[in-house]
Design a protein around this motif. Structure first.
Motif, PDB file in Angstrom:
ATOM      1  N   LEU A  84       0.812  -1.218   0.000  1.00  0.00           N
ATOM      2  CA  LEU A  84       0.000   0.000   0.000  1.00  0.00           C
ATOM      3  C   LEU A  84       0.848   1.273   0.000  1.00  0.00           C
ATOM      4  O   LEU A  84       0.488   2.258  -0.645  1.00  0.00           O
ATOM      5  N   VAL A  85       1.951   1.250   0.706  1.00  0.00           N
ATOM      6  CA  VAL A  85       2.745   2.478   0.864  1.00  0.00           C
ATOM      7  C   VAL A  85       3.283   2.988  -0.476  1.00  0.00           C
ATOM      8  O   VAL A  85       3.070   4.151  -0.828  1.00  0.00           O
ATOM      9  N   PRO A  86       3.971   2.188  -1.287  1.00  0.00           N
ATOM     10  CA  PRO A  86       4.424   2.718  -2.588  1.00  0.00           C
ATOM     11  C   PRO A  86       3.291   2.942  -3.569  1.00  0.00           C
ATOM     12  O   PRO A  86       3.468   3.666  -4.554  1.00  0.00           O
ATOM     13  N   ALA A  87       2.116   2.343  -3.326  1.00  0.00           N
ATOM     14  CA  ALA A  87       0.972   2.534  -4.229  1.00  0.00           C
ATOM     15  C   ALA A  87       0.140   3.746  -3.862  1.00  0.00           C
ATOM     16  O   ALA A  87      -0.912   3.985  -4.462  1.00  0.00           O
ATOM     17  N   ALA A  88       0.624   4.538  -2.891  1.00  0.00           N
ATOM     18  CA  ALA A  88      -0.147   5.710  -2.462  1.00  0.00           C
ATOM     19  C   ALA A  88      -0.061   6.844  -3.469  1.00  0.00           C
ATOM     20  O   ALA A  88      -1.011   7.627  -3.615  1.00  0.00           O
TER      21      ALA A  88
END
Length: 296
Positions: A84-88
Protein backbone atom coordinates in the motif's frame (compact mmCIF):
# COMPACT_ATOMS: atom_id res chain seq x y z
CA UNK A 1 23.00 -15.40 57.71
CA UNK A 2 22.20 -16.81 54.30
CA UNK A 3 19.14 -18.91 53.83
CA UNK A 4 19.45 -22.22 51.93
CA UNK A 5 17.91 -20.60 48.87
CA UNK A 6 20.53 -17.81 48.92
CA UNK A 7 23.36 -20.32 49.35
CA UNK A 8 22.14 -22.33 46.36
CA UNK A 9 21.80 -19.14 44.30
CA UNK A 10 25.38 -18.03 45.19
CA UNK A 11 26.72 -21.46 44.37
CA UNK A 12 24.94 -21.35 41.00
CA UNK A 13 26.53 -18.01 40.21
CA UNK A 14 29.96 -19.28 41.18
CA UNK A 15 29.64 -22.26 38.88
CA UNK A 16 28.25 -20.32 35.95
CA UNK A 17 30.74 -17.39 36.08
CA UNK A 18 33.93 -16.29 37.80
CA UNK A 19 32.63 -12.79 38.36
CA UNK A 20 30.06 -11.14 40.54
CA UNK A 21 28.12 -8.08 39.50
CA UNK A 22 27.95 -5.48 42.21
CA UNK A 23 25.71 -2.50 42.69
CA UNK A 24 28.27 -0.09 41.26
CA UNK A 25 28.44 -2.07 38.04
CA UNK A 26 32.11 -3.14 38.55
CA UNK A 27 33.03 -6.82 38.18
CA UNK A 28 35.67 -8.14 40.57
CA UNK A 29 37.36 -11.52 41.01
CA UNK A 30 36.34 -13.78 43.90
CA UNK A 31 39.86 -14.74 44.98
CA UNK A 32 40.89 -13.95 48.57
CA UNK A 33 38.81 -10.78 48.74
CA UNK A 34 35.83 -10.78 51.08
CA UNK A 35 32.49 -11.59 49.55
CA UNK A 36 30.01 -8.86 48.92
CA UNK A 37 26.28 -9.28 48.64
CA UNK A 38 25.50 -9.70 44.95
CA UNK A 39 22.93 -7.42 43.35
CA UNK A 40 20.45 -9.15 41.05
CA UNK A 41 20.66 -8.15 37.41
CA UNK A 42 18.59 -9.89 34.67
CA UNK A 43 21.55 -10.16 32.31
CA UNK A 44 23.53 -12.06 34.95
CA UNK A 45 21.15 -14.99 34.78
CA UNK A 46 20.38 -15.93 31.17
CA UNK A 47 18.87 -19.24 32.24
CA UNK A 48 16.39 -17.47 34.46
CA UNK A 49 15.52 -15.05 31.62
CA UNK A 50 14.88 -17.97 29.27
CA UNK A 51 12.69 -19.58 31.88
CA UNK A 52 10.63 -16.41 32.17
CA UNK A 53 10.20 -16.18 28.39
CA UNK A 54 9.15 -19.79 28.16
CA UNK A 55 6.71 -19.22 30.98
CA UNK A 56 5.11 -16.34 29.10
CA UNK A 57 4.97 -18.41 25.91
CA UNK A 58 3.28 -21.27 27.71
CA UNK A 59 0.84 -18.92 29.44
CA UNK A 60 -1.53 -18.78 26.47
CA UNK A 61 -3.84 -21.72 25.92
CA UNK A 62 -4.19 -21.08 22.16
CA UNK A 63 -3.84 -24.22 20.07
CA UNK A 64 -1.00 -24.69 17.63
CA UNK A 65 -3.39 -24.43 14.69
CA UNK A 66 -4.59 -21.00 15.84
CA UNK A 67 -0.99 -19.87 16.46
CA UNK A 68 -0.04 -20.85 12.92
CA UNK A 69 -3.09 -19.07 11.57
CA UNK A 70 -2.22 -15.93 13.54
CA UNK A 71 1.36 -16.07 12.26
CA UNK A 72 0.10 -16.35 8.69
CA UNK A 73 -2.21 -13.38 9.25
CA UNK A 74 0.70 -11.30 10.52
CA UNK A 75 2.89 -12.09 7.52
CA UNK A 76 0.10 -11.32 5.05
CA UNK A 77 -0.71 -8.12 6.92
CA UNK A 78 2.87 -6.88 6.60
CA UNK A 79 2.96 -7.84 2.91
CA UNK A 80 -0.22 -5.92 2.17
CA UNK A 81 0.90 -2.79 4.04
CA UNK A 82 4.24 -2.86 2.24
CA UNK A 83 2.28 -2.88 -1.02
CA UNK A 84 0.00 0.00 0.00
CA UNK A 85 2.74 2.48 0.86
CA UNK A 86 4.42 2.72 -2.59
CA UNK A 87 0.97 2.53 -4.23
CA UNK A 88 -0.15 5.71 -2.46
CA UNK A 89 1.21 8.07 -5.15
CA UNK A 90 0.32 7.71 -7.91
CA UNK A 91 -2.66 5.84 -6.55
CA UNK A 92 -2.56 2.19 -7.61
CA UNK A 93 -4.03 0.61 -4.51
CA UNK A 94 -6.46 -1.67 -6.32
CA UNK A 95 -4.47 -2.78 -9.35
CA UNK A 96 -1.21 -3.44 -7.46
CA UNK A 97 -2.40 -4.80 -4.12
CA UNK A 98 -5.55 -6.80 -4.83
CA UNK A 99 -3.76 -10.16 -4.52
CA UNK A 100 -2.37 -9.24 -1.10
CA UNK A 101 -5.78 -8.14 0.11
CA UNK A 102 -7.41 -11.30 -1.24
CA UNK A 103 -4.96 -13.49 0.70
CA UNK A 104 -5.40 -11.44 3.87
CA UNK A 105 -9.17 -11.54 3.52
CA UNK A 106 -9.19 -15.33 3.19
CA UNK A 107 -7.01 -15.78 6.29
CA UNK A 108 -9.21 -13.48 8.34
CA UNK A 109 -12.26 -15.40 7.12
CA UNK A 110 -10.67 -18.58 8.46
CA UNK A 111 -9.95 -16.87 11.77
CA UNK A 112 -13.49 -15.55 12.16
CA UNK A 113 -15.16 -18.75 11.01
CA UNK A 114 -16.89 -21.04 13.47
CA UNK A 115 -15.23 -24.29 12.38
CA UNK A 116 -12.40 -24.51 9.87
CA UNK A 117 -9.56 -26.16 11.77
CA UNK A 118 -8.77 -29.83 12.39
CA UNK A 119 -11.74 -31.49 14.01
CA UNK A 120 -13.88 -28.41 13.44
CA UNK A 121 -11.66 -26.26 15.63
CA UNK A 122 -12.48 -22.55 15.66
CA UNK A 123 -10.05 -19.71 16.41
CA UNK A 124 -12.74 -17.08 16.54
CA UNK A 125 -12.97 -16.79 20.32
CA UNK A 126 -9.27 -17.27 21.08
CA UNK A 127 -7.97 -14.77 18.48
CA UNK A 128 -10.77 -12.25 18.09
CA UNK A 129 -12.59 -12.13 21.42
CA UNK A 130 -9.98 -13.06 23.99
CA UNK A 131 -8.85 -9.47 24.67
CA UNK A 132 -10.75 -6.24 25.20
CA UNK A 133 -8.89 -4.44 22.39
CA UNK A 134 -9.71 -7.15 19.82
CA UNK A 135 -6.47 -6.28 18.06
CA UNK A 136 -6.73 -8.77 15.19
CA UNK A 137 -10.20 -7.53 14.30
CA UNK A 138 -9.08 -3.90 14.62
CA UNK A 139 -6.08 -4.38 12.35
CA UNK A 140 -8.12 -6.05 9.65
CA UNK A 141 -10.94 -3.49 9.91
CA UNK A 142 -8.52 -0.64 9.20
CA UNK A 143 -7.23 -2.24 6.01
CA UNK A 144 -10.72 -3.32 4.95
CA UNK A 145 -11.86 0.29 5.39
CA UNK A 146 -9.13 1.48 3.02
CA UNK A 147 -10.21 -1.13 0.48
CA UNK A 148 -13.87 -0.08 0.67
CA UNK A 149 -13.17 3.66 0.54
CA UNK A 150 -11.03 3.06 -2.53
CA UNK A 151 -14.00 1.35 -4.27
CA UNK A 152 -11.68 -1.43 -5.37
CA UNK A 153 -14.66 -3.77 -5.73
CA UNK A 154 -15.54 -1.93 -8.96
CA UNK A 155 -12.14 -2.64 -10.51
CA UNK A 156 -11.58 -6.19 -9.27
CA UNK A 157 -13.59 -9.13 -10.58
CA UNK A 158 -15.59 -11.03 -7.96
CA UNK A 159 -15.18 -14.41 -9.63
CA UNK A 160 -11.39 -14.35 -9.62
CA UNK A 161 -8.86 -11.91 -8.16
CA UNK A 162 -8.16 -10.04 -11.39
CA UNK A 163 -8.88 -6.66 -12.95
CA UNK A 164 -12.22 -6.25 -14.71
CA UNK A 165 -12.47 -5.84 -18.47
CA UNK A 166 -13.60 -2.22 -18.11
CA UNK A 167 -10.58 -1.44 -15.98
CA UNK A 168 -8.19 -3.10 -18.40
CA UNK A 169 -9.76 -1.20 -21.32
CA UNK A 170 -9.43 2.11 -19.50
CA UNK A 171 -5.78 1.44 -18.60
CA UNK A 172 -5.06 0.57 -22.24
CA UNK A 173 -6.59 3.84 -23.45
CA UNK A 174 -4.78 5.73 -20.71
CA UNK A 175 -1.48 4.23 -21.85
CA UNK A 176 -2.28 5.20 -25.42
CA UNK A 177 -3.01 8.78 -24.38
CA UNK A 178 0.23 9.04 -22.42
CA UNK A 179 2.19 7.68 -25.35
CA UNK A 180 0.76 10.49 -27.46
CA UNK A 181 1.73 13.02 -24.80
CA UNK A 182 5.27 11.69 -24.68
CA UNK A 183 5.55 11.83 -28.46
CA UNK A 184 4.68 15.52 -28.84
CA UNK A 185 5.50 17.14 -25.49
CA UNK A 186 9.12 17.87 -26.50
CA UNK A 187 8.08 19.93 -29.51
CA UNK A 188 5.41 22.52 -30.07
CA UNK A 189 2.60 22.00 -27.57
CA UNK A 190 0.03 23.21 -30.08
CA UNK A 191 0.80 20.08 -32.11
CA UNK A 192 0.17 17.98 -29.02
CA UNK A 193 -3.24 19.60 -28.54
CA UNK A 194 -4.16 18.86 -32.14
CA UNK A 195 -2.70 15.38 -32.57
CA UNK A 196 -3.75 14.04 -29.15
CA UNK A 197 -7.20 15.59 -29.07
CA UNK A 198 -9.06 12.53 -30.38
CA UNK A 199 -7.25 10.15 -28.06
CA UNK A 200 -7.86 12.35 -25.06
CA UNK A 201 -11.51 12.83 -26.03
CA UNK A 202 -12.09 9.07 -26.24
CA UNK A 203 -10.49 8.60 -22.84
CA UNK A 204 -12.55 11.39 -21.35
CA UNK A 205 -15.79 9.96 -22.78
CA UNK A 206 -14.95 6.51 -21.42
CA UNK A 207 -14.32 7.98 -17.98
CA UNK A 208 -17.66 9.83 -18.10
CA UNK A 209 -19.48 6.58 -18.92
CA UNK A 210 -17.73 4.74 -16.09
CA UNK A 211 -18.57 7.56 -13.73
CA UNK A 212 -22.26 7.33 -14.63
CA UNK A 213 -22.29 3.54 -14.29
CA UNK A 214 -20.29 3.63 -11.04
CA UNK A 215 -17.73 1.14 -12.32
CA UNK A 216 -14.52 2.89 -11.36
CA UNK A 217 -12.20 2.75 -8.37
CA UNK A 218 -9.79 5.26 -6.87
CA UNK A 219 -7.04 4.21 -9.30
CA UNK A 220 -9.08 5.29 -12.32
CA UNK A 221 -10.32 8.46 -10.66
CA UNK A 222 -6.82 9.59 -9.68
CA UNK A 223 -5.36 8.67 -13.08
CA UNK A 224 -8.02 10.72 -14.89
CA UNK A 225 -7.54 13.71 -12.60
CA UNK A 226 -3.79 13.67 -13.28
CA UNK A 227 -4.42 13.34 -17.03
CA UNK A 228 -6.83 16.28 -17.08
CA UNK A 229 -4.38 18.38 -15.11
CA UNK A 230 -1.60 17.64 -17.59
CA UNK A 231 -3.90 18.39 -20.54
CA UNK A 232 -5.18 21.72 -19.27
CA UNK A 233 -2.42 23.13 -17.05
CA UNK A 234 0.81 21.50 -18.22
CA UNK A 235 0.10 21.55 -21.98
CA UNK A 236 -2.42 24.45 -21.97
CA UNK A 237 -4.82 22.51 -24.19
CA UNK A 238 -8.55 23.11 -24.31
CA UNK A 239 -11.19 20.54 -25.01
CA UNK A 240 -14.83 21.28 -25.80
CA UNK A 241 -17.04 18.31 -25.34
CA UNK A 242 -19.97 18.24 -27.77
CA UNK A 243 -22.21 16.79 -25.10
CA UNK A 244 -21.73 19.91 -23.00
CA UNK A 245 -23.12 22.27 -25.65
CA UNK A 246 -26.81 21.75 -24.73
CA UNK A 247 -25.94 22.04 -21.06
CA UNK A 248 -24.11 25.32 -21.64
CA UNK A 249 -27.03 26.66 -23.72
CA UNK A 250 -29.63 25.81 -21.08
CA UNK A 251 -27.43 27.20 -18.31
CA UNK A 252 -26.96 30.47 -20.22
CA UNK A 253 -30.70 30.77 -20.81
CA UNK A 254 -31.43 30.18 -17.13
CA UNK A 255 -28.80 32.75 -16.21
CA UNK A 256 -30.30 35.49 -18.37
CA UNK A 257 -33.92 34.56 -17.60
CA UNK A 258 -34.22 36.86 -14.52
CA UNK A 259 -32.76 39.75 -16.52
CA UNK A 260 -35.27 39.19 -19.30
CA UNK A 261 -38.10 38.95 -16.78
CA UNK A 262 -37.25 42.23 -15.01
CA UNK A 263 -36.65 44.03 -18.30
CA UNK A 264 -40.00 42.95 -19.72
CA UNK A 265 -41.73 43.91 -16.46
CA UNK A 266 -40.14 47.35 -16.57
CA UNK A 267 -41.18 47.98 -20.19
CA UNK A 268 -44.70 46.78 -19.50
CA UNK A 269 -45.05 49.12 -16.52
CA UNK A 270 -43.80 52.05 -18.57
CA UNK A 271 -46.46 51.39 -21.21
CA UNK A 272 -49.16 51.39 -18.55
CA UNK A 273 -47.96 54.71 -17.20
CA UNK A 274 -48.16 56.26 -20.64
CA UNK A 275 -51.71 54.98 -21.17
CA UNK A 276 -52.83 56.39 -17.83
CA UNK A 277 -51.23 59.79 -18.29
CA UNK A 278 -52.35 60.39 -21.88
CA UNK A 279 -56.17 60.73 -21.23
CA UNK A 280 -55.56 63.23 -18.42
CA UNK A 281 -53.48 65.41 -20.65
CA UNK A 282 -56.06 65.22 -23.43
CA UNK A 283 -58.90 66.15 -21.04
CA UNK A 284 -57.02 69.13 -19.61
CA UNK A 285 -56.18 70.31 -23.07
CA UNK A 286 -59.86 70.20 -24.20
CA UNK A 287 -61.00 72.04 -21.10
CA UNK A 288 -58.39 74.72 -21.70
CA UNK A 289 -59.66 75.18 -25.25
CA UNK A 290 -63.24 75.60 -23.97
CA UNK A 291 -62.14 78.27 -21.54
CA UNK A 292 -60.38 80.18 -24.28
CA UNK A 293 -63.49 80.01 -26.50
CA UNK A 294 -65.64 81.46 -23.76
CA UNK A 295 -63.25 84.30 -23.13
CA UNK A 296 -63.10 85.14 -26.76
Amino acid sequence: MFSPQNILYIAFLCLSSDFFIFGDGVSESTGNEPLRSPVFHPDADPVLSLNLLSAFNDYSDISQYCKDLLDLFGKQYVTYVQCLVPAAQPVKVCQNCFIGYENLNKTFANISSNDVGPGGESCRDSLLRSDRLMLVFLLFSNLAGIWEKSNCQYCISRDAPSLTNDTLYFLAMLNQTYNCFDQYQQGNQSELCINCKNTYRDLNNLYSDMEKNETMCIDIEDAMNVTRKRWSKTFNCSFHNEENVPIIAVSSFMLFLPIIFYLSSFLHSEQKKRKLIHPKRAKSYSSLMNIQDKLS
